[in-house]
Design a protein around this motif. Structure first.
Motif, PDB file in Angstrom:
ATOM      1  N   PRO A  66     -36.502 -79.658 -33.755  1.00 22.09           N
ATOM      2  CA  PRO A  66     -35.440 -80.265 -34.557  1.00 22.09           C
ATOM      3  C   PRO A  66     -34.119 -80.350 -33.805  1.00 22.09           C
ATOM      4  O   PRO A  66     -33.811 -79.508 -32.960  1.00 22.09           O
ATOM      5  CB  PRO A  66     -35.337 -79.327 -35.762  1.00 22.09           C
ATOM      6  CG  PRO A  66     -35.884 -78.021 -35.293  1.00 22.09           C
ATOM      7  CD  PRO A  66     -36.950 -78.367 -34.304  1.00 22.09           C
ATOM      8  N   THR A  67     -33.341 -81.356 -34.135  1.00 23.99           N
ATOM      9  CA  THR A  67     -32.002 -81.502 -33.581  1.00 23.99           C
ATOM     10  C   THR A  67     -30.979 -80.910 -34.549  1.00 23.99           C
ATOM     11  O   THR A  67     -31.295 -80.566 -35.689  1.00 23.99           O
ATOM     12  CB  THR A  67     -31.656 -82.983 -33.361  1.00 23.99           C
ATOM     13  OG1 THR A  67     -31.601 -83.643 -34.641  1.00 23.99           O
ATOM     14  CG2 THR A  67     -32.702 -83.664 -32.482  1.00 23.99           C
ATOM     15  N   ARG A  68     -29.731 -80.829 -34.062  1.00 28.17           N
ATOM     16  CA  ARG A  68     -28.668 -80.363 -34.958  1.00 28.17           C
ATOM     17  C   ARG A  68     -28.533 -81.295 -36.157  1.00 28.17           C
ATOM     18  O   ARG A  68     -28.326 -80.859 -37.283  1.00 28.17           O
ATOM     19  CB  ARG A  68     -27.340 -80.292 -34.194  1.00 28.17           C
ATOM     20  CG  ARG A  68     -27.144 -79.011 -33.404  1.00 28.17           C
ATOM     21  CD  ARG A  68     -25.826 -79.032 -32.641  1.00 28.17           C
ATOM     22  NE  ARG A  68     -24.680 -79.297 -33.494  1.00 28.17           N
ATOM     23  CZ  ARG A  68     -23.971 -78.361 -34.134  1.00 28.17           C
ATOM     24  NH1 ARG A  68     -24.339 -77.086 -34.037  1.00 28.17           N
ATOM     25  NH2 ARG A  68     -22.929 -78.679 -34.859  1.00 28.17           N
ATOM     26  N   ALA A 120     -22.505 -83.088 -32.367  1.00 30.14           N
ATOM     27  CA  ALA A 120     -23.623 -83.067 -31.413  1.00 30.14           C
ATOM     28  C   ALA A 120     -24.949 -83.243 -32.134  1.00 30.14           C
ATOM     29  O   ALA A 120     -25.911 -82.497 -31.912  1.00 30.14           O
ATOM     30  CB  ALA A 120     -23.607 -81.781 -30.589  1.00 30.14           C
ATOM     31  N   ALA A 121     -25.012 -84.227 -33.000  1.00 33.16           N
ATOM     32  CA  ALA A 121     -26.177 -84.419 -33.874  1.00 33.16           C
ATOM     33  C   ALA A 121     -27.466 -84.674 -33.116  1.00 33.16           C
ATOM     34  O   ALA A 121     -28.549 -84.314 -33.585  1.00 33.16           O
ATOM     35  CB  ALA A 121     -25.910 -85.569 -34.843  1.00 33.16           C
ATOM     36  N   GLU A 122     -27.380 -85.305 -31.951  1.00 34.05           N
ATOM     37  CA  GLU A 122     -28.585 -85.648 -31.200  1.00 34.05           C
ATOM     38  C   GLU A 122     -29.057 -84.534 -30.288  1.00 34.05           C
ATOM     39  O   GLU A 122     -30.141 -84.620 -29.702  1.00 34.05           O
ATOM     40  CB  GLU A 122     -28.340 -86.910 -30.361  1.00 34.05           C
ATOM     41  CG  GLU A 122     -27.919 -88.135 -31.183  1.00 34.05           C
ATOM     42  CD  GLU A 122     -28.959 -88.488 -32.231  1.00 34.05           C
ATOM     43  OE1 GLU A 122     -30.169 -88.415 -31.923  1.00 34.05           O
ATOM     44  OE2 GLU A 122     -28.566 -88.836 -33.365  1.00 34.05           O
ATOM     45  N   GLN A 123     -28.275 -83.478 -30.168  1.00 36.97           N
ATOM     46  CA  GLN A 123     -28.647 -82.377 -29.282  1.00 36.97           C
ATOM     47  C   GLN A 123     -29.683 -81.471 -29.951  1.00 36.97           C
ATOM     48  O   GLN A 123     -29.727 -81.352 -31.179  1.00 36.97           O
ATOM     49  CB  GLN A 123     -27.404 -81.560 -28.924  1.00 36.97           C
ATOM     50  CG  GLN A 123     -26.365 -82.318 -28.119  1.00 36.97           C
ATOM     51  CD  GLN A 123     -26.923 -82.786 -26.782  1.00 36.97           C
ATOM     52  OE1 GLN A 123     -27.539 -82.005 -26.054  1.00 36.97           O
ATOM     53  NE2 GLN A 123     -26.713 -84.054 -26.469  1.00 36.97           N
ATOM     54  N   PRO A 197     -33.565 -72.966 -27.920  1.00 35.40           N
ATOM     55  CA  PRO A 197     -33.840 -73.979 -28.950  1.00 35.40           C
ATOM     56  C   PRO A 197     -34.537 -73.341 -30.153  1.00 35.40           C
ATOM     57  O   PRO A 197     -35.399 -72.471 -30.004  1.00 35.40           O
ATOM     58  CB  PRO A 197     -34.762 -74.974 -28.236  1.00 35.40           C
ATOM     59  CG  PRO A 197     -34.489 -74.774 -26.784  1.00 35.40           C
ATOM     60  CD  PRO A 197     -34.189 -73.318 -26.631  1.00 35.40           C
ATOM     61  N   ALA A 198     -34.155 -73.769 -31.339  1.00 38.02           N
ATOM     62  CA  ALA A 198     -34.782 -73.266 -32.564  1.00 38.02           C
ATOM     63  C   ALA A 198     -36.122 -73.945 -32.765  1.00 38.02           C
ATOM     64  O   ALA A 198     -36.236 -75.169 -32.640  1.00 38.02           O
ATOM     65  CB  ALA A 198     -33.882 -73.524 -33.761  1.00 38.02           C
ATOM     66  N   SER A 199     -37.129 -73.177 -33.062  1.00 41.83           N
ATOM     67  CA  SER A 199     -38.438 -73.744 -33.369  1.00 41.83           C
ATOM     68  C   SER A 199     -38.434 -74.312 -34.786  1.00 41.83           C
ATOM     69  O   SER A 199     -37.556 -74.016 -35.603  1.00 41.83           O
ATOM     70  CB  SER A 199     -39.522 -72.674 -33.253  1.00 41.83           C
ATOM     71  OG  SER A 199     -39.338 -71.682 -34.259  1.00 41.83           O
ATOM     72  N   LYS A 200     -39.427 -75.113 -35.088  1.00 41.68           N
ATOM     73  CA  LYS A 200     -39.613 -75.637 -36.443  1.00 41.68           C
ATOM     74  C   LYS A 200     -39.735 -74.487 -37.438  1.00 41.68           C
ATOM     75  O   LYS A 200     -39.131 -74.505 -38.515  1.00 41.68           O
ATOM     76  CB  LYS A 200     -40.866 -76.514 -36.480  1.00 41.68           C
ATOM     77  CG  LYS A 200     -41.298 -77.032 -37.849  1.00 41.68           C
ATOM     78  CD  LYS A 200     -42.535 -77.902 -37.692  1.00 41.68           C
ATOM     79  CE  LYS A 200     -43.019 -78.467 -39.027  1.00 41.68           C
ATOM     80  NZ  LYS A 200     -43.602 -77.407 -39.882  1.00 41.68           N
ATOM     81  N   ALA A 201     -40.512 -73.461 -37.070  1.00 43.15           N
ATOM     82  CA  ALA A 201     -40.710 -72.318 -37.957  1.00 43.15           C
ATOM     83  C   ALA A 201     -39.405 -71.592 -38.227  1.00 43.15           C
ATOM     84  O   ALA A 201     -39.132 -71.176 -39.370  1.00 43.15           O
ATOM     85  CB  ALA A 201     -41.733 -71.358 -37.349  1.00 43.15           C
TER      86      ALA A 201
END
Length: 462
Positions: A66-68, A120-123, A197-201
């Protein structure tokens, strides 16, 4: 990015006056009370629980990375945040009004959840960034900022983080408080690293915990497997009372007197379970002993489920030839001009959210074998078994029949509802509207057990 998927209707608890299932009025015990606890129980939820909840309730499915912007949109969606036009317009340094994240970002900025004009929505979303957003969305920021530096350092030590790793003390405070308050699952502490980076979980677990902190996740008094479930069920039952809702009763009592409906329920949405529809069956009755034995029956069959007690009041016509009724704490009566009475009885619904669809499908065979009366002298059933047990699902089930709920919502938390055959719903709605053109009516179909459907059709009463 994340995508929206088609989500089924939210859980809308419903029931027709179950008192009508009895050949004559019998002692009823159940209703609603503002004293009965409707607070969520702090029971462990798995990441899969949150994933399914987000999908069914919000049509939300995050991607693996996921992005920000994805997370910002998700937070705004689950908390139903929209831009406030009365507040000053928000101009971001790196986000235009054409961005899919713009509306959500404005809403979160106005709520104080986003604090920077750079989005930074796309990051890629980092785990720490997700927590910064979540701790404020969960209304925990005051707790966070109460932490002195020493307490922050102690809390962060188990995460292998230091206050000096952050650009401000406030940022470190937010991570420490989120950890201590249980916003982050300990199994996911390993993701709390700088620039990780944050995982989906991780993102979905945070969203679920935010909903829990806001009281917008599931509501239940316990699990069938809890040794305390019987005491909690008894407490909920004993603190319930007959609902009094004059605004709604003016309509449904008129419909009852005219013969437009044969019964209705009053319920309080503050007790709605908010369970996942695909795993839930709602069961109505009027006897505490029956409810306790039903849970024991499920335990004996190895069926585990979350349990929510939903008080309700059922109303039906008490015919004058039945004799002069005696009011009690469980029954109240209103005399009609023709000598009949409208009886209001305390009852309840219990919502069961099963561990899986297989257990949900097993529920009906167990009820039909051990909790359905088939003859006057039947034995081997749990206490208080009815000729037509009433239980239903908002998702499709084999060997169930489809009927309609005709639901009226008032200005407060109470609502009135009456079950009907699908073909009768249009006339019932029209009749309600004739009594009060201003009332809010909604209808929806759902799946009910066949014995109750047969009762509605007048076929095979027993």
């Amino acid at each position: 990015m994340f995508k929206l998927i088609s989500a089924p209707k939210g859980l809308l608890a419903a029931a027709l006056s179950v008192s009508l299932l009895l050949a004559a009025p019998a002692p009823a015990i159940f209703g609603a009370s503002e004293q009965a606890s409707a607070s969520p129980v702090a029971l462990h939820q798995t990441k899969d629980d949150y994933t399914l909840f987000l999908q069914e309730k919000f049509g939300l499915l995050l991607t693996d990375s996921p992005t920000r912007g994805d997370f910002i949109q998700a937070v705004a969606r689950i908390l139903v945040f929209a831009p406030d036009g009365d507040k000053a317009a928000v101009t971001f340094h790196d986000l235009t009004s054409s961005s899919p994240s713009y509306t959500a970002a404005v809403a979160l900025y106005q709520q104080g959840i986003l604090t920077s004009k750079s989005v930074a929505a796309e990051q890629p979303l980092t785990a720490l960034q997700a927590v910064f957003i979540a701790v404020k969305a969960a209304d925990l920021k005051e707790l966070a900022y109460s932490y002195p530096k020493e307490k922050v350092s102690q809390s962060l030590a188990s995460l292998a983080l230091r206050v000096e790793d952050f650009t401000s003390l406030a940022a470190a405070q937010e991570i420490a408080a989120a950890k201590d308050a249980g916003l982050i699952d300990p199994a996911l502490y390993g993701e709390l690293k700088l620039n990780q980076p944050a995982s989906k979980a991780f993102a979905e677990q945070l969203l679920g915990r935010v909903l829990e902190a806001k009281g917008q996740y599931k509501h239940y008094i316990g699990k069938t497997s809890d040794h305390t479930i019987y005491a909690k069920l008894t407490d909920a039952y004993q603190t319930s009372d007959i609902i009094v809702a004059p605004e709604l009763e003016a309509v449904v009592n008129g419909a009852l007197e005219q013969g437009l409906v044969t019964g209705y329920n009053l319920k309080d949405r503050r007790f709605d379970s908010n369970f996942v529809d695909s795993l839930t069956i709602t069961y109505g009755h009027s006897d505490l002993k029956h409810a306790i034995q039903l849970i024991g029956l499920l335990r004996s069959e190895g069926i585990e489920a979350n349990v929510q007690f939903e008080p309700k009041t059922s109303a039906f016509v008490h015919l004058r030839e039945w004799g002069e009724p005696t009011p009690s704490s469980d029954y109240q009566y209103k005399k009609l001009a023709n000598g009949n009475f409208i009886a209001s009885a305390k009852e309840y619904d219990i919502a069961f959210e099963f561990k899986n669809t297989a257990d949900k499908e097993r529920f009906q065979p167990v009820v039909l074998k051990y909790a359905k009366k088939n003859s006057d002298d039947v034995s081997g059933l749990i206490a208080g078994s009815w000729w037509q047990p009433l239980y239903y699902s908002l998702s499709e089930l084999k060997n169930y029949d489809v009927i309609t709920n005709n639901k009226i919502t008032g200005s407060g938390s109470y609502y009135a509802q009456s079950f009907s055959l699908n073909k009768d719903s249009e006339a019932i709605v029209a009749g309600f509207k004739k009594i009060d053109p201003e009332i809010k009516i909604s209808t929806y179909t759902f799946w009910v057990d066949r014995p109750f459907h047969n009762y509605l059709t007048g076929d095979d009463f027993k």
